[in-house]
Design a protein around this motif. Structure first.
Motif, mmCIF file in Angstrom:
data_model
loop_
_atom_site.group_PDB
_atom_site.id
_atom_site.type_symbol
_atom_site.label_atom_id
_atom_site.label_comp_id
_atom_site.label_asym_id
_atom_site.label_seq_id
_atom_site.Cartn_x
_atom_site.Cartn_y
_atom_site.Cartn_z
ATOM 1 N N MET A 1 0.850 -1.175 0.000
ATOM 2 C CA MET A 1 0.000 0.000 0.000
ATOM 3 C C MET A 1 0.894 1.236 0.000
ATOM 4 S SD MET A 1 -2.909 0.912 2.690
ATOM 5 C CE MET A 1 -3.844 2.364 2.538
ATOM 6 N N ALA A 2 0.644 2.144 -0.888
ATOM 7 C CA ALA A 2 1.442 3.363 -1.003
ATOM 8 C C ALA A 2 0.906 4.443 -0.065
ATOM 9 C CB ALA A 2 1.412 3.868 -2.425
ATOM 10 N N ILE A 3 1.798 5.220 0.477
ATOM 11 C CA ILE A 3 1.430 6.337 1.336
ATOM 12 C C ILE A 3 1.308 7.581 0.453
ATOM 13 C CG2 ILE A 3 2.148 7.791 3.261
ATOM 14 C CD1 ILE A 3 3.722 5.377 4.303
ATOM 15 N N PRO A 4 0.160 8.238 0.454
ATOM 16 C CA PRO A 4 0.022 9.436 -0.383
ATOM 17 C C PRO A 4 0.849 10.589 0.178
ATOM 18 C CG PRO A 4 -1.962 9.084 0.898
ATOM 19 C CD PRO A 4 -1.063 7.907 1.151
ATOM 20 N N LEU A 5 1.625 11.220 -0.687
ATOM 21 C CA LEU A 5 2.453 12.350 -0.305
ATOM 22 C C LEU A 5 2.182 13.519 -1.225
ATOM 23 C CD1 LEU A 5 5.917 10.635 0.262
ATOM 24 C CD2 LEU A 5 4.319 11.402 1.997
ATOM 25 N N CYS A 6 2.299 14.705 -0.696
ATOM 26 C CA CYS A 6 2.208 15.918 -1.490
ATOM 27 C C CYS A 6 3.607 16.499 -1.578
ATOM 28 C CB CYS A 6 1.278 16.931 -0.839
ATOM 29 S SG CYS A 6 -0.398 16.339 -0.702
ATOM 30 N N VAL A 7 4.030 16.851 -2.773
ATOM 31 C CA VAL A 7 5.371 17.378 -2.995
ATOM 32 C C VAL A 7 5.248 18.764 -3.614
ATOM 33 C CG1 VAL A 7 7.558 17.030 -4.168
ATOM 34 C CG2 VAL A 7 6.289 15.068 -3.329
ATOM 35 N N GLN A 8 5.999 19.702 -3.060
ATOM 36 C CA GLN A 8 6.040 21.053 -3.597
ATOM 37 C C GLN A 8 7.494 21.368 -3.921
ATOM 38 O OE1 GLN A 8 4.666 23.987 -0.849
ATOM 39 N NE2 GLN A 8 4.928 25.666 -2.271
ATOM 40 N N CYS A 9 7.810 21.509 -5.190
ATOM 41 C CA CYS A 9 9.182 21.791 -5.612
ATOM 42 C C CYS A 9 9.316 23.251 -6.022
ATOM 43 C CB CYS A 9 9.583 20.891 -6.777
ATOM 44 S SG CYS A 9 9.698 19.168 -6.291
ATOM 45 N N GLY A 10 10.552 23.739 -5.951
ATOM 46 C CA GLY A 10 10.829 25.110 -6.349
ATOM 47 C C GLY A 10 10.733 26.107 -5.223
ATOM 48 N N ARG A 12 12.162 28.075 -1.746
ATOM 49 C CA ARG A 12 13.447 28.572 -1.260
ATOM 50 C C ARG A 12 13.566 28.419 0.256
ATOM 51 N NH1 ARG A 12 16.464 29.421 -5.628
ATOM 52 N NH2 ARG A 12 15.415 30.608 -7.236
ATOM 53 N N GLN A 13 12.713 27.599 0.864
ATOM 54 C CA GLN A 13 12.694 27.466 2.313
ATOM 55 C C GLN A 13 13.716 26.467 2.846
ATOM 56 O OE1 GLN A 13 8.651 26.614 3.364
ATOM 57 N NE2 GLN A 13 8.033 28.746 3.174
ATOM 58 N N ASN A 14 14.281 25.620 2.005
ATOM 59 C CA ASN A 14 15.280 24.665 2.467
ATOM 60 C C ASN A 14 16.299 24.430 1.354
ATOM 61 O OD1 ASN A 14 14.020 22.942 0.672
ATOM 62 N ND2 ASN A 14 12.947 21.797 2.246
ATOM 63 N N PRO A 15 17.438 23.809 1.656
ATOM 64 C CA PRO A 15 18.486 23.646 0.644
ATOM 65 C C PRO A 15 18.098 22.775 -0.553
ATOM 66 C CG PRO A 15 19.375 23.283 2.838
ATOM 67 C CD PRO A 15 17.891 23.425 2.981
ATOM 68 N N CYS A 16 17.228 21.783 -0.378
ATOM 69 C CA CYS A 16 16.885 20.931 -1.526
ATOM 70 C C CYS A 16 15.790 21.503 -2.399
ATOM 71 C CB CYS A 16 16.472 19.536 -1.111
ATOM 72 S SG CYS A 16 16.159 19.155 0.543
ATOM 73 N N HIS A 17 15.180 22.602 -2.026
ATOM 74 C CA HIS A 17 14.139 23.279 -2.803
ATOM 75 C C HIS A 17 12.906 22.419 -3.030
ATOM 76 C CE1 HIS A 17 16.772 26.659 -3.488
ATOM 77 N NE2 HIS A 17 17.724 25.815 -3.907
ATOM 78 N N CYS A 18 12.676 21.425 -2.209
ATOM 79 C CA CYS A 18 11.454 20.608 -2.271
ATOM 80 C C CYS A 18 10.894 20.445 -0.866
ATOM 81 C CB CYS A 18 11.747 19.233 -2.853
ATOM 82 S SG CYS A 18 11.912 19.221 -4.631
ATOM 83 N N LYS A 19 9.575 20.450 -0.770
ATOM 84 C CA LYS A 19 8.909 20.236 0.514
ATOM 85 C C LYS A 19 7.989 19.028 0.380
ATOM 86 C CE LYS A 19 6.982 23.697 2.516
ATOM 87 N NZ LYS A 19 6.230 24.919 2.817
ATOM 88 N N ILE A 20 8.008 18.165 1.379
ATOM 89 C CA ILE A 20 7.127 16.994 1.377
ATOM 90 C C ILE A 20 6.261 16.972 2.634
ATOM 91 C CG2 ILE A 20 7.046 14.477 1.399
ATOM 92 C CD1 ILE A 20 9.623 14.522 -0.247
ATOM 93 N N VAL A 21 6.871 17.164 3.797
ATOM 94 C CA VAL A 21 6.156 17.034 5.069
ATOM 95 C C VAL A 21 5.117 18.142 5.240
ATOM 96 C CG1 VAL A 21 6.422 16.964 7.572
ATOM 97 C CG2 VAL A 21 8.113 15.869 6.120
ATOM 98 N N GLY A 22 5.491 19.391 4.983
ATOM 99 C CA GLY A 22 4.570 20.518 5.166
ATOM 100 C C GLY A 22 3.323 20.418 4.312
ATOM 101 N N PRO A 23 3.457 20.242 2.991
ATOM 102 C CA PRO A 23 2.244 20.119 2.168
ATOM 103 C C PRO A 23 1.391 18.890 2.499
ATOM 104 C CG PRO A 23 4.083 20.735 0.793
ATOM 105 C CD PRO A 23 4.642 20.433 2.154
ATOM 106 N N THR A 24 2.041 17.783 2.873
ATOM 107 C CA THR A 24 1.273 16.580 3.228
ATOM 108 C C THR A 24 0.458 16.818 4.499
ATOM 109 O OG1 THR A 24 2.946 15.197 2.189
ATOM 110 C CG2 THR A 24 1.438 14.121 3.717
ATOM 111 N N LEU A 25 1.077 17.420 5.519
ATOM 112 C CA LEU A 25 0.331 17.737 6.738
ATOM 113 C C LEU A 25 -0.715 18.823 6.480
ATOM 114 C CD1 LEU A 25 3.099 17.622 9.474
ATOM 115 C CD2 LEU A 25 1.341 15.933 8.976
#
Length: 73
Positions: A1-10, A12-25
Motif C-alpha cells: 500500500m502506497a502512502i500518499p504524499l504531497c510534494v512542492q518543488c521550487g 526557497r525554504q530549504n536547501p533541496c528546494h522541495c517540501k514533502i512534510v509541510g504540504p502533506t500535513l
C-alpha cells in the motif's frame, strides 16, 4: 500500500528546494477542517450567506497555507 504524499518543488525554504512534510500535513489538516466546517457552512448558508461563504473557504484560504508553510521540510 502506497502512502500518499504531497510534494512542492521550487521553494526557497530549504536547501533541496522541495517540501514533502509541510504540504502533506497541510492536506491532512485541510481534510479534517473541511469535514467539520463544510456541513456547518452548508446549513448556515440558508440563513447567513456571507458568513457561510467565509466558513466554506476557510480550509482552503487559511488552514492549508498556514500548515504547509510552517514546516520547511
Amino acid at each position: 500500500m502506497a502512502i500518499p504524499l504531497c510534494v512542492q518543488c521550487g521553494t526557497r525554504q530549504n536547501p533541496c528546494h522541495c517540501k514533502i512534510v509541510g504540504p502533506t500535513l497541510g492536506v491532512v489538516a485541510f481534510l479534517i477542517t473541511a469535514v467539520v466546517e463544510w456541513p456547518l457552512g452548508a446549513a448556515l448558508y440558508c440563513f447567513r450567506r456571507q458568513k457561510a461563504r467565509r466558513l466554506l473557504h476557510h480550509p482552503n484560504r487559511v488552514v492549508y497555507p498556514r500548515v504547509a508553510s510552517a514546516i520547511p521540510f
